[in-house]
Every structure is written in C-alpha cells, then in structure tokens.
Design a protein around this motif. Sequence first.
Motif, mmCIF file in Angstrom:
data_model
loop_
_atom_site.group_PDB
_atom_site.id
_atom_site.type_symbol
_atom_site.label_atom_id
_atom_site.label_comp_id
_atom_site.label_asym_id
_atom_site.label_seq_id
_atom_site.Cartn_x
_atom_site.Cartn_y
_atom_site.Cartn_z
ATOM 1 N N ALA A 1 -10.862 -14.232 -1.378
ATOM 2 C CA ALA A 1 -9.569 -13.624 -1.706
ATOM 3 C C ALA A 1 -8.612 -13.656 -0.518
ATOM 4 O O ALA A 1 -7.407 -13.458 -0.689
ATOM 5 N N LEU A 2 -9.128 -13.912 0.695
ATOM 6 C CA LEU A 2 -8.244 -14.047 1.843
ATOM 7 C C LEU A 2 -7.259 -15.193 1.637
ATOM 8 O O LEU A 2 -6.160 -15.190 2.191
ATOM 9 N N ALA A 3 -7.662 -16.187 0.825
ATOM 10 C CA ALA A 3 -6.773 -17.316 0.557
ATOM 11 C C ALA A 3 -5.569 -16.895 -0.271
ATOM 12 O O ALA A 3 -4.561 -17.601 -0.293
ATOM 13 N N GLU A 4 -5.667 -15.766 -0.973
ATOM 14 C CA GLU A 4 -4.584 -15.326 -1.847
ATOM 15 C C GLU A 4 -3.666 -14.320 -1.169
ATOM 16 O O GLU A 4 -2.597 -14.016 -1.686
ATOM 17 N N ALA A 5 -4.080 -13.791 -0.025
ATOM 18 C CA ALA A 5 -3.313 -12.743 0.633
ATOM 19 C C ALA A 5 -2.080 -13.307 1.319
ATOM 20 O O ALA A 5 -2.120 -14.398 1.890
ATOM 21 N N PRO A 6 -0.952 -12.587 1.275
ATOM 22 C CA PRO A 6 0.222 -13.011 2.039
ATOM 23 C C PRO A 6 -0.088 -12.979 3.534
ATOM 24 O O PRO A 6 -1.024 -12.311 3.974
ATOM 25 N N PRO A 7 0.684 -13.706 4.339
ATOM 26 C CA PRO A 7 0.455 -13.703 5.786
ATOM 27 C C PRO A 7 0.486 -12.296 6.376
ATOM 28 O O PRO A 7 1.296 -11.465 5.986
ATOM 29 N N ARG A 8 -0.417 -12.049 7.315
ATOM 30 C CA ARG A 8 -0.513 -10.790 8.064
ATOM 31 C C ARG A 8 -0.840 -9.583 7.199
ATOM 32 O O ARG A 8 -0.578 -8.451 7.584
ATOM 33 N N ALA A 9 -1.402 -9.798 6.014
ATOM 34 C CA ALA A 9 -1.850 -8.694 5.159
ATOM 35 C C ALA A 9 -3.366 -8.714 5.101
ATOM 36 O O ALA A 9 -3.963 -9.700 4.674
ATOM 37 N N GLY A 10 -3.999 -7.637 5.543
ATOM 38 C CA GLY A 10 -5.452 -7.558 5.576
ATOM 39 C C GLY A 10 -6.035 -7.291 4.197
ATOM 40 O O GLY A 10 -5.440 -6.609 3.366
ATOM 41 N N LEU A 11 -7.229 -7.829 3.960
ATOM 42 C CA LEU A 11 -7.899 -7.685 2.669
ATOM 43 C C LEU A 11 -8.549 -6.304 2.563
ATOM 44 O O LEU A 11 -9.129 -5.797 3.523
ATOM 45 N N VAL A 12 -8.465 -5.708 1.365
ATOM 46 C CA VAL A 12 -9.085 -4.408 1.091
ATOM 47 C C VAL A 12 -10.137 -4.588 0.008
ATOM 48 O O VAL A 12 -9.879 -5.179 -1.041
ATOM 49 N N MET A 13 -11.356 -4.070 0.271
ATOM 50 C CA MET A 13 -12.430 -4.063 -0.720
ATOM 51 C C MET A 13 -12.610 -2.619 -1.171
ATOM 52 O O MET A 13 -12.987 -1.758 -0.379
ATOM 53 N N ALA A 14 -12.321 -2.362 -2.425
ATOM 54 C CA ALA A 14 -12.337 -0.993 -2.938
ATOM 55 C C ALA A 14 -13.328 -0.853 -4.078
ATOM 56 O O ALA A 14 -13.588 -1.802 -4.828
ATOM 57 N N SER A 15 -13.868 0.368 -4.229
ATOM 58 C CA SER A 15 -14.749 0.703 -5.350
ATOM 59 C C SER A 15 -13.959 1.527 -6.371
ATOM 60 O O SER A 15 -13.260 2.471 -5.990
ATOM 61 N N PRO A 16 -14.040 1.190 -7.655
ATOM 62 C CA PRO A 16 -13.289 1.961 -8.661
ATOM 63 C C PRO A 16 -13.703 3.426 -8.670
ATOM 64 O O PRO A 16 -14.882 3.756 -8.523
ATOM 65 N N ALA A 17 -12.734 4.290 -8.804
ATOM 66 C CA ALA A 17 -13.024 5.719 -8.880
ATOM 67 C C ALA A 17 -13.833 6.021 -10.132
ATOM 68 O O ALA A 17 -13.672 5.383 -11.173
ATOM 69 N N GLY A 18 -14.737 6.993 -10.035
ATOM 70 C CA GLY A 18 -15.513 7.421 -11.179
ATOM 71 C C GLY A 18 -16.771 6.626 -11.430
ATOM 72 O O GLY A 18 -17.473 6.873 -12.415
ATOM 73 N N THR A 19 -17.105 5.653 -10.572
ATOM 74 C CA THR A 19 -18.341 4.889 -10.750
ATOM 75 C C THR A 19 -19.478 5.590 -10.040
ATOM 76 O O THR A 19 -19.290 6.510 -9.249
ATOM 77 N N GLU A 20 -20.688 5.133 -10.333
ATOM 78 C CA GLU A 20 -21.868 5.717 -9.700
ATOM 79 C C GLU A 20 -22.051 5.237 -8.278
ATOM 80 O O GLU A 20 -22.872 5.747 -7.536
ATOM 81 N N LYS A 21 -21.300 4.207 -7.879
ATOM 82 C CA LYS A 21 -21.446 3.632 -6.547
ATOM 83 C C LYS A 21 -21.040 4.629 -5.485
ATOM 84 O O LYS A 21 -20.137 5.451 -5.678
#
Length: 604
Positions: A542-562
């Motif tokens: 997904a880094l290939a899709e990010a605009p320049p100088r924007a860091g990638l965020v990996m998030a977990s959906p709220a309300g999951t068991e994770k």
Amino acid sequence: MRPSRTAPRRAAERLGSPLFRRRRLGTEERRPDAAPRVLVLTARVGGGHEAVGRTVGAELEAAGYAVESRDGLRAMGFALNWALTRGYRSQARHLPASLGAIFAVTSHPAGAGAVRGLVGVLYARRLMRLVREAAPDAVISTYPLVTAALGRLRRDGSLPAPALAIIPDYGVHPLWVIPDLDLHLVASPRSAELAAAAGGTATPVRMPVAPGFRDTPDREVARATLGIPEEAFVALLVGGVWGIGDLEGAAACALHSGAYTVVVTGENEKLKRRLEKRFAGVRGARILGWRDDMPRLMAAADCLVQNAGGMTCLEAIESGLPILLFDPILGHGELNARVMEEEGLARVANTPEELGRLLRESASEARDGGNPGEGPQRTEIRTILAGLLNGEPERRPASRGWRLRPALAGIAAACLVSWSLFASSGAAVGARALSLDVVGAGASGDRAALAVRVTEPETAAAVQDLAEARRLPLAVFTTARAAGGLAPSEDLSFGIAEEPSGFLPASLRDRREARDAAARIARATGREPRFFLPARHANLAALAEAPPRAGLVMASPAGTEKDPAGVVLADVSGLTPKEARSEIDAALEDLEEAGLECAPLEEL
C-alpha cells in the motif's frame, strides 16, 4: 600513464585465457597477441547504467583492451526488460512511494536474497548465451539484476572469466551486492564498507566519466557561449535522462532565491513544455531539453541541484561543482543523499524552505577554486582489472547453509517477499524487520490511537467539533470531498482516507484522487496531512498508493476481538453526524475496557 598491451596479455596467459587456446565460450581461434576481451553489460533503465558502461568501455579501450558493450537486461528476456525499463520510469514519475517500498523490502537480507535467487534461477542461462558469444576474459556489469545473474553463473562454474560490478552511487544498497561476484567497484571507502556489510568484496575506484568533465572550459567562456550573465549566481537543475523529480518546485524555489536558473529536463518533452509555459517571461529562467554539452553547462554553473545521485553527481564532482540534493527519490536516492552528505560531497534539502536557504548560502560563498576533479586519488578501473587478470581470482566456496535446490529456494524466497508485501501479518513483521515507519505495525503497550475515517463534509465537521470540545486526540482521515468540512486545528492529527476501488490495486486515477485529498486537507487545515489510510487492508504494498511524504497507517477495526493496541479505526463513512458520535463513543469505551489510553497518532 597508458599501460602496454603486453601486460594484459601476460595476465591472460596465466589464466589460460582464450588468447592462447580455443575455449568453449567462443568458436574462433584468436592470435596470441590479441587484446584481452572485456564484455560490458548495461541496461536501459534510466540513463546512468548506459552512461557508466560507455565511459568504462572508453577507458579500457584506451588501455588496450578489446571492449564489447551489450544490453545485458535485454538479453535476459523481452518481458523483464520491458517491465523494468517502462515500469521504473512510470514508478519514478507517478508512484514514487512504491520505489521506497521496494527499496525497503530488498534492504533486508531475506528480500535481497529472494530477488537474487529468482533472477539467477530464471534468467542466468539466458544471459549465458550472450556471454558465450562474446567469449570474454572479464565481464563488467553496470545494472544490479544483470549482476545477480552473473553471480549465479560464477557460483555454478558456468562463467570461468572474472565478473565485476560497477556501482556509481555512493549509497550501496544490499540488492546491488552479489556475494558470488569477484569484485564490486565502488565510489568511496564508505561505499566499500556498505558493500562488505552486504556480503560482497569491494574496492574504491575513480569512477569513469566522459573526458569533458575532467577538463571543463573556463566559467567565463562557458557563460559567454551559453549566453548566461557573467555575474549571476547560476543554479543548474537536472533530473536525469527522464526529467524525474520535482524540477518544477525546485525551479520556483531557485528563482525565488534570486538564482539564474537553468533546468535540464532530459528527454521529458512534456515537462519541458509545462515549465516553459509556467516560467514564460520570468527573468532568469532557462528551460532546456536533452543536452550533449553538460560539461559546458556545469562549467557555467555555481551549483547543481539534483534528486538522486548517480552519474550526474559523479560528473559534478569531477567538474568541481557543489551539489545540492533536493527532495531525494525515495529509496536509493535517500540512501545516496545520506552517504554523500556524510562524506561532505553534497548538502541535502528535504523541503523547499531548506533548498532556498542552501541556495542563498551557496550564493554567498565563493565557488571552490580547486582544479576540476581534485580530491581523493583512487585507483582507476583499468589498473584494477589488470591486477585481477594478473592472478587467479580468489574463489570463495559456495555457502552450504542453503541446501534447498535453486528452484525451490527461489519459490520460497518469492513466497516470503509476497507475504511481507501483501499480507497484513507479514507487513507487521516486515515493518519491524526493515525499520519502516509504519504506524500501528505490530504495536503493543498500554496506549492506542483512535483513527476516524470520514467521507461526508458535515460529518467531518462534527467529528472535529466533538474532538476539540472533549479534547480527544483523534486522528481524522478524510476523502477529498469530506475535507471540505475541516477547519484549521493544532490539536488534531489529519490524514488521507483512500477511496475504495474494489479488489484490484488503485488505478492512476485513484492515486490522483489521493493526492487531491492531501491538497484539500492542507488547504482546509493549514497543515499537510502526514498519514495515509488505505481503503483495503494495510500492507507494505500500500506504500505504492500513498501520496508523497504521507506515512502508512495499519489500523484494526473498532469492535473486533483483535487486541486493540496500536491504531483503532472507527469507520464512520456515510454516517450522519449523530451516528458518527455514537461510533466514536463505542470505540472509546472499547479502549477503556481494554485498559488502553487514547494517545495522539504521532506519539505511537
């Protein structure tokens, strides 16, 4: 001093070269007094690989060698050649973040080994056909994947002649280093250290450049020939053969600083026309296309502004021209800039403000009065090659720690790289292993950030009001449309929410929309968004899709068991302001029940 033709011949005799006997690599019988053959393998990926191939070929021919230059990448297969020559140009122009992702993955020994293994298994035999036709006494490669195939041929004994690689960048990446190769020719002692750390044998050499850069004309003569004012401070902006990088932004910055600005766009005619239109009538702006008089342009300039390094920087160093590296290309450009700055060969500007400051400082300094090319005296390549041919190269035994058959090894390595690129679990491991700045990748502890994805302007305004009223450290991610509901704020974090585009990777249109969203968020909030939230599950690809100088965020959906440690996502896409407040309250309750403190995204 030019060495005699007899020294290479005696060296070749000791090796039992084809000068003195018929060899299976070739079919013709050569006379005993024939010059040793050197095969130089290049690739048309950018202009630097071919340029260094031409210059080293000329140097060796002057030393009495018979040189044959061929496109090694093309010999390895039409599909591979097309993908890399066309793909790299497209990446560098439209998807610069993808270069950083690939660079990061292959910086790890496993990633670099995977690529080398696959190239060796799939393409080494194809390259051997070309080598067999040339019947060389030595092979020199200027392109990393060609070098990888040569390393495979040296390891399995198919190639009896010594194989060398030229790495013109000061920052040496692990993928460019092939442990099975005889020698890597690098630009500096620091470069040799980086190559050794990657498992290769390397020596610093004086990198070959065209003679014109070692004997440049006087500045006054060059300026008079080019029609450049004699007393001006001249900034020369170069983006390589493809005109890559933010040349437009750099030109605007240079003109604003008061410099007479010469921009060379290479073969990028579209960029040339755009710059000519933008800077039409602007005093001190000179837009040029492809040029074959770069030594004269460098002689006329007071500094070079570039974004990657490579041959252009080597030529500037030989010309005695100070170098400013602006907004370096992600990946190898950043590494090269860092090493060159450490060695005092260049100064780096990551923002237009920094470039403006460095240009003003350069204008106030007197230009170095030293002779062009003056500096550390290093051995020339022709001397290194003669020494290598003067004795049997030391052959390191193949590693016995890797016992899988080559095909299985390549498949296993490819699976490892694919897992780290495209699987969220692999991305978390890969981000830590590669020291990538991916927020939320494998995070743990007693703190978590709450990210909110918004697609409606009214809801975006309501979320921002809620966060500011209750002093919540939320990270608000909006689409281009939703950015219209935002307002300036110093307390919140803002980011780009990618528009969903189905199963397939984002198209160029989708990427343009992401950049548009970044621009609208910056206008609405007065701050450039620092984070990018992909529409699908986050991975390193997904880094290939990010605009320049924007860091990638990996998030977990709220309300999951994770386990919610890291970044929790409250997706309020398409919801009304009231519904969005309820979703945020529920996410905050989940964090509280898990014993986690809600923290700003920047602090994770």
